[in-house]
Design a protein around this motif. Structure first.
Motif, PDB file in Angstrom:
ATOM      1  N   UNK A  45       0.971  -1.276  -0.079  1.00 33.92           N
ATOM      2  CA  UNK A  45      -0.056  -0.009   0.191  1.00 33.92           C
ATOM      3  C   UNK A  45       0.984   1.147   0.104  1.00 33.92           C
ATOM      4  N   UNK A  46       0.742   1.977  -1.009  1.00 28.48           N
ATOM      5  CA  UNK A  46       1.488   3.179  -1.128  1.00 28.48           C
ATOM      6  C   UNK A  46       2.877   3.197  -1.561  1.00 28.48           C
ATOM      7  N   UNK A  47       3.743   4.282  -1.440  1.00 30.81           N
ATOM      8  CA  UNK A  47       4.923   4.484  -2.212  1.00 30.81           C
ATOM      9  C   UNK A  47       6.078   5.249  -1.213  1.00 30.81           C
ATOM     10  N   UNK A  48       6.986   4.737  -0.727  1.00 32.14           N
ATOM     11  CA  UNK A  48       7.859   5.358   0.170  1.00 32.14           C
ATOM     12  C   UNK A  48       8.609   6.374  -0.814  1.00 32.14           C
ATOM     13  N   UNK A  49       9.557   7.059  -0.219  1.00 31.94           N
ATOM     14  CA  UNK A  49      10.424   7.887  -1.424  1.00 31.94           C
ATOM     15  C   UNK A  49      11.858   6.753  -1.579  1.00 31.94           C
ATOM     16  N   UNK A  50      12.028   6.164  -0.613  1.00 33.54           N
ATOM     17  CA  UNK A  50      13.113   5.146  -0.966  1.00 33.54           C
ATOM     18  C   UNK A  50      12.706   4.142  -1.963  1.00 33.54           C
ATOM     19  N   UNK A  51      11.510   3.708  -1.739  1.00 35.21           N
ATOM     20  CA  UNK A  51      11.051   2.847  -3.020  1.00 35.21           C
ATOM     21  C   UNK A  51      10.823   3.434  -4.424  1.00 35.21           C
ATOM     22  N   UNK A  52      10.416   4.740  -4.333  1.00 37.73           N
ATOM     23  CA  UNK A  52      10.323   5.252  -5.329  1.00 37.73           C
ATOM     24  C   UNK A  52      11.673   5.609  -6.174  1.00 37.73           C
ATOM     25  N   UNK A  69      -2.239   6.225  -2.860  1.00 36.17           N
ATOM     26  CA  UNK A  69      -1.369   7.553  -3.016  1.00 36.17           C
ATOM     27  C   UNK A  69      -0.823   7.785  -1.806  1.00 36.17           C
ATOM     28  N   UNK A  70      -1.754   8.079  -0.347  1.00 39.82           N
ATOM     29  CA  UNK A  70      -1.456   8.627   0.699  1.00 39.82           C
ATOM     30  C   UNK A  70      -1.344   7.775   1.987  1.00 39.82           C
ATOM     31  N   UNK A  71      -1.049   6.214   1.558  1.00 42.41           N
ATOM     32  CA  UNK A  71      -1.125   5.380   2.550  1.00 42.41           C
ATOM     33  C   UNK A  71       0.249   5.525   3.025  1.00 42.41           C
ATOM     34  N   UNK A  72       1.437   5.861   2.482  1.00 37.09           N
ATOM     35  CA  UNK A  72       2.568   6.027   3.126  1.00 37.09           C
ATOM     36  C   UNK A  72       2.688   7.308   3.298  1.00 37.09           C
ATOM     37  N   UNK A  73       2.715   7.882   4.649  1.00 36.03           N
ATOM     38  CA  UNK A  73       2.721   9.331   4.909  1.00 36.03           C
ATOM     39  C   UNK A  73       3.753  10.277   4.212  1.00 36.03           C
ATOM     40  N   UNK A  74       4.888   9.642   4.089  1.00 34.69           N
ATOM     41  CA  UNK A  74       5.847  10.727   3.713  1.00 34.69           C
ATOM     42  C   UNK A  74       5.622  11.089   2.076  1.00 34.69           C
ATOM     43  N   UNK A  76       3.284  12.498   1.090  1.00 34.33           N
ATOM     44  CA  UNK A  76       2.486  13.822   1.253  1.00 34.33           C
ATOM     45  C   UNK A  76       3.714  14.808   1.193  1.00 34.33           C
ATOM     46  N   UNK A  77       4.990  14.616   1.560  1.00 38.53           N
ATOM     47  CA  UNK A  77       5.812  15.513   1.628  1.00 38.53           C
ATOM     48  C   UNK A  77       6.748  15.540   0.074  1.00 38.53           C
ATOM     49  N   UNK A  78       7.305  14.471   0.053  1.00 42.47           N
ATOM     50  CA  UNK A  78       8.127  14.097  -1.132  1.00 42.47           C
ATOM     51  C   UNK A  78       7.504  14.509  -2.507  1.00 42.47           C
ATOM     52  N   UNK A  79       6.215  14.225  -2.639  1.00 42.22           N
ATOM     53  CA  UNK A  79       5.675  14.312  -3.958  1.00 42.22           C
ATOM     54  C   UNK A  79       5.855  15.759  -4.504  1.00 42.22           C
ATOM     55  N   UNK A  80       5.700  16.702  -3.571  1.00 44.54           N
ATOM     56  CA  UNK A  80       6.126  18.080  -4.123  1.00 44.54           C
ATOM     57  C   UNK A  80       7.409  18.342  -4.793  1.00 44.54           C
ATOM     58  N   UNK A  81       8.522  17.564  -4.371  1.00 47.79           N
ATOM     59  CA  UNK A  81       9.534  17.861  -5.053  1.00 47.79           C
ATOM     60  C   UNK A  81       9.958  16.763  -6.050  1.00 47.79           C
TER      61      UNK A  81
END
Length: 276
Positions: A45-52, A69-74, A76-81
């Protein structure tokens, strides 16, 4: 140009299959652009920045998300950059990130990637048809984009097919994600748009849509949850679709499914024997 779209990456098995197999496929098929749906890559469920970053390092040019999309809380922040991480365009206007992105491929091609989320049997979202239409009209084929790929993250194949007909002649490919089951209806519509109702998943198919079978089976039999869903970690298959586009119009001239590894029967495009 040649474009590969890979369906939902599920858990560690899916991530490792992408990392191990995608670089070789890029070379073998002379791919110009790769899109991967990664919304189930992190623990299902979801996608962490490390796995991205792992999926990007394997060769993905753009990674799409979906209803998790928002199941991994981080996220919400890294998608902006991360401009190459795309979430459904018809989410709330207050949602972070973007639902469409124009990116450059390996040979300088400009590819517009748009994702929408369906509304049939899904959580409430805005109209995906009009939201996607607006994004496509703002970046049309031939004038701005060399190719346009639309990922419709939806439950109903009827909604996926309707989107294909709605956009026929305006985009290169409409492909569904979310069900994790590859369909065999890949085709080119009359207006030149490639369509496949669902790309399938990149994960262990000896499972229930990527999850170890025990808990889903228990819930079907009893209706009583006993535990959480756990991604299956056996040998994974890569599932997706490959298209080739007309260099002048950007419309689809060739479409074929791709299945590599794991328990599914393998099929790899040969482009008429020119590349294998």
């Amino acid at each position: 140009m040649r474009i590969l779209f890979l369906g939902d990456v599920v858990g560690r098995a899916g991530r490792e299959a992408v990392s191990n197999r995608l670089p070789g496929l890029i070379d073998r098929l002379a791919l110009d652009f790769v899109i991967v749906n990664g919304e189930n890559a992190s623990h299902g469920k979801g996608l962490t920045e490390s796995h991205f970053k792992d999926i990007k390092d394997a060769g993905a040019d753009v990674v799409t998300l979906g209803d998790h999309a928002w199941d991994q809380r981080d996220t919400l922040s890294y998608i902006e950059r991360e401009p190459t991480l795309v979430r459904p365009i018809n989410m709330s206007p207050d949602a972070p990130g973007r639902g469409a992105m124009l990116c450059h491929g390996r040979n300088g091609h400009r590819v517009l990637v748009v994702q929408g989320q369906g509304r049939v049997f899904m959580n409430p979202v805005d109209d995906p048809f009009r939201a996607i239409e607006t994004a496509v009209d703002e970046c049309p084929l031939e004038f701005i984009a060399d190719a346009i790929v639309v990922d419709l993250h939806a439950e109903a194949t009827s909604e996926m097919q309707a989107m294909g007909h709605f956009l026929d002649g305006k985009v290169s490919l409409v492909v569904g994600t979310h069900t994790h089951i590859p369909t065999s209806d890949h085709r080119i519509l009359s207006g030149g748009t490639g369509l496949m109702s669902d790309a399938g998943m990149c994960g262990d198919y000896d499972s229930v849509i990527g999850m170890e079978a025990d808990e889903p089976l228990n819930r079907f039999l009893t209706g009583i949850p006993r535990g959480r869903f756990i991604p299956a970690e056996g040998q994974a298959s890569l599932s997706g679709v490959v298209i080739e586009t007309d260099p002048k119009t950007g419309l689809c001239t060739y479409i074929a499914p791709l299945r590599v590894g794991g328990s599914l029967s393998e099929t790899v495009p040969d482009f008429g024997g020119s590349t294998a």
